[in-house]
Design a protein around this motif. Structure first.
Motif, PDB file in Angstrom:
ATOM      1  N   TRP A  69      -1.684  -3.422 -68.958  1.00 20.85           N
ATOM      2  CA  TRP A  69      -0.884  -2.457 -68.209  1.00 20.85           C
ATOM      3  C   TRP A  69      -1.756  -1.498 -67.409  1.00 20.85           C
ATOM      4  O   TRP A  69      -1.366  -1.073 -66.307  1.00 20.85           O
ATOM      5  CB  TRP A  69       0.031  -1.682 -69.161  1.00 20.85           C
ATOM      6  CG  TRP A  69       1.197  -2.513 -69.602  1.00 20.85           C
ATOM      7  CD1 TRP A  69       1.419  -3.025 -70.844  1.00 20.85           C
ATOM      8  CD2 TRP A  69       2.279  -2.951 -68.783  1.00 20.85           C
ATOM      9  NE1 TRP A  69       2.574  -3.762 -70.868  1.00 20.85           N
ATOM     10  CE2 TRP A  69       3.129  -3.731 -69.606  1.00 20.85           C
ATOM     11  CE3 TRP A  69       2.619  -2.778 -67.452  1.00 20.85           C
ATOM     12  CZ2 TRP A  69       4.296  -4.323 -69.135  1.00 20.85           C
ATOM     13  CZ3 TRP A  69       3.774  -3.367 -66.973  1.00 20.85           C
ATOM     14  CH2 TRP A  69       4.601  -4.126 -67.804  1.00 20.85           C
ATOM     15  N   LEU A  70      -2.930  -1.166 -67.919  1.00 19.58           N
ATOM     16  CA  LEU A  70      -3.857  -0.345 -67.135  1.00 19.58           C
ATOM     17  C   LEU A  70      -4.311  -1.093 -65.889  1.00 19.58           C
ATOM     18  O   LEU A  70      -4.471  -0.504 -64.811  1.00 19.58           O
ATOM     19  CB  LEU A  70      -5.067   0.040 -67.982  1.00 19.58           C
ATOM     20  CG  LEU A  70      -4.840   1.133 -69.031  1.00 19.58           C
ATOM     21  CD1 LEU A  70      -6.101   1.337 -69.864  1.00 19.58           C
ATOM     22  CD2 LEU A  70      -4.428   2.444 -68.361  1.00 19.58           C
ATOM     23  N   GLY A  71      -4.493  -2.399 -66.026  1.00 18.06           N
ATOM     24  CA  GLY A  71      -4.861  -3.212 -64.867  1.00 18.06           C
ATOM     25  C   GLY A  71      -3.762  -3.246 -63.825  1.00 18.06           C
ATOM     26  O   GLY A  71      -4.020  -3.123 -62.622  1.00 18.06           O
ATOM     27  N   VAL A  72      -2.508  -3.403 -64.291  1.00 17.94           N
ATOM     28  CA  VAL A  72      -1.371  -3.393 -63.371  1.00 17.94           C
ATOM     29  C   VAL A  72      -1.264  -2.043 -62.661  1.00 17.94           C
ATOM     30  O   VAL A  72      -1.054  -1.970 -61.443  1.00 17.94           O
ATOM     31  CB  VAL A  72      -0.065  -3.710 -64.130  1.00 17.94           C
ATOM     32  CG1 VAL A  72       1.146  -3.504 -63.216  1.00 17.94           C
ATOM     33  CG2 VAL A  72      -0.099  -5.138 -64.655  1.00 17.94           C
ATOM     34  N   LEU A  73      -1.422  -0.973 -63.426  1.00 16.78           N
ATOM     35  CA  LEU A  73      -1.347   0.367 -62.839  1.00 16.78           C
ATOM     36  C   LEU A  73      -2.475   0.593 -61.822  1.00 16.78           C
ATOM     37  O   LEU A  73      -2.255   1.133 -60.730  1.00 16.78           O
ATOM     38  CB  LEU A  73      -1.437   1.421 -63.949  1.00 16.78           C
ATOM     39  CG  LEU A  73      -1.412   2.885 -63.484  1.00 16.78           C
ATOM     40  CD1 LEU A  73      -0.103   3.201 -62.766  1.00 16.78           C
ATOM     41  CD2 LEU A  73      -1.618   3.823 -64.675  1.00 16.78           C
ATOM     42  N   GLY A  74      -3.662   0.154 -62.186  1.00 19.93           N
ATOM     43  CA  GLY A  74      -4.793   0.305 -61.271  1.00 19.93           C
ATOM     44  C   GLY A  74      -4.578  -0.453 -59.977  1.00 19.93           C
ATOM     45  O   GLY A  74      -4.899   0.041 -58.889  1.00 19.93           O
ATOM     46  N   ALA A  75      -4.028  -1.663 -60.078  1.00 17.79           N
ATOM     47  CA  ALA A  75      -3.752  -2.457 -58.876  1.00 17.79           C
ATOM     48  C   ALA A  75      -2.706  -1.775 -58.005  1.00 17.79           C
ATOM     49  O   ALA A  75      -2.835  -1.737 -56.766  1.00 17.79           O
ATOM     50  CB  ALA A  75      -3.289  -3.854 -59.277  1.00 17.79           C
ATOM     51  N   ALA A  76      -1.661  -1.217 -58.643  1.00 12.67           N
ATOM     52  CA  ALA A  76      -0.608  -0.525 -57.887  1.00 12.67           C
ATOM     53  C   ALA A  76      -1.159   0.699 -57.159  1.00 12.67           C
ATOM     54  O   ALA A  76      -0.826   0.952 -55.997  1.00 12.67           O
ATOM     55  CB  ALA A  76       0.528  -0.117 -58.823  1.00 12.67           C
ATOM     56  N   VAL A  77      -2.041   1.436 -57.835  1.00 11.89           N
ATOM     57  CA  VAL A  77      -2.647   2.619 -57.209  1.00 11.89           C
ATOM     58  C   VAL A  77      -3.528   2.212 -56.035  1.00 11.89           C
ATOM     59  O   VAL A  77      -3.520   2.843 -54.973  1.00 11.89           O
ATOM     60  CB  VAL A  77      -3.461   3.423 -58.248  1.00 11.89           C
ATOM     61  CG1 VAL A  77      -4.303   4.499 -57.561  1.00 11.89           C
ATOM     62  CG2 VAL A  77      -2.533   4.039 -59.273  1.00 11.89           C
ATOM     63  N   ALA A  78      -4.285   1.127 -56.210  1.00  8.76           N
ATOM     64  CA  ALA A  78      -5.165   0.660 -55.131  1.00  8.76           C
ATOM     65  C   ALA A  78      -4.366   0.234 -53.905  1.00  8.76           C
ATOM     66  O   ALA A  78      -4.734   0.545 -52.774  1.00  8.76           O
ATOM     67  CB  ALA A  78      -6.028  -0.497 -55.637  1.00  8.76           C
TER      68      ALA A  78
END
Length: 255
Positions: A97-106
């Motif tokens: 989920w941190l990866g998904v969030l990081g991708a969304a922020v990017a």
């Protein structure tokens, strides 16, 4: 006589543009997807994913969003079965989920509107399209800074020199920029020499125009290529070569 802006190898290109960490992350994701898919009845999908991504070792499909969408769909499908993996190699849900969030922020950081002149060189790392758009509305001083920043990030890329031609402040600078573009990327296309010749023609410098055309014909001419076993077969290239020959004949006839 082909000129490409891709390494024809997605993994080498990932290493060159994103560094070792990005390549390692890509390799880990692909390996995890294939291993996960092979541990159950979805092994045909995993095999397809492996074959699909293997083609990117020698193809330029990464330039097509549709091609990459299909490739990542297969990876996502296999990774959705991660519970089949042993717990010691299963990615923690928090990490996922941190990866998904990081991708969304990017993605949001890239696409959010930005009026600051530094957006193109800083936020978008001098991405060609964003630099070209920023140059349209930039002041002379901002254009100088934008082009200098792009040149630092892409020291061997023809598109930077092409922007110097497009946004030259006067005809003298345009002539200098076209000359540099043709000399640095001498095998890219006959248009580089034609642009150089036209810039000299605008300034009335027939000597420079003749030199540009002769330099182009020294590279793009049928006689020079036949002994090497290659031929200029592209109709577009042949048209440009004919245009150079015709204009040179006019100049020589005028003298």
């Amino acid at each position: 006589m082909l000129w490409s802006n891709s390494a024809h190898n997605f993994y080498l290109e990932t290493l060159a543009t994103g560094g070792p960490l990005r390549l390692l992350l890509l390799a880990a994701i692909l390996a995890l997807a294939v291993v996960t898919g092979c541990r159950g009845n979805d092994w045909p999908v995993a095999l397809g994913v492996a074959g699909y991504w293997a083609t990117l070792a020698f193809d330029v499909g990464n330039l097509s969003p549709g091609f990459m969408a299909v490739g990542w769909w297969g990876v996502g499908y296999c990774l959705a079965k991660s519970r089949r993996l042993p717990s010691r190699v299963r990615p923690p849900q928090l990490l996922v989920w941190l990866g998904v969030l990081g991708a969304a922020v990017a993605v949001a950081w890239w696409h959010l509107p930005c009026q600051n002149p530094d957006c193109a060189p800083m936020r978008h790392l001098a991405f060609p399209r964003t630099v070209a758009v920023a140059l349209e509305d930039a002041s002379d001083a901002e254009r100088v800074a934008l082009l200098a920043g792009a040149a630092r990030r892409y020291p061997e890329s023809a598109w930077v020199d092409a922007l110097y031609v497009r946004f030259a402040e006067n005809e003298e600078l345009r002539l200098e920029a076209t000359r540099l573009l043709a000399e640095r990327y001498s095998y890219q296309h006959p248009d580089r020499y034609l642009d150089w010749a036209r810039a000299a023609q605008v300034l009335g410098d027939r000597g420079e125009e003749r030199h540009a055309l002769e330099a182009g014909l020294a590279v793009f001419n049928e006689e020079a290529w036949v002994p090497t076993g290659r031929r200029l077969t592209s109709a577009q290239l042949l048209e440009r070569v004919a245009a150079m020959r015709n204009r040179l004949a006019e100049l020589n006839g005028g003298n």
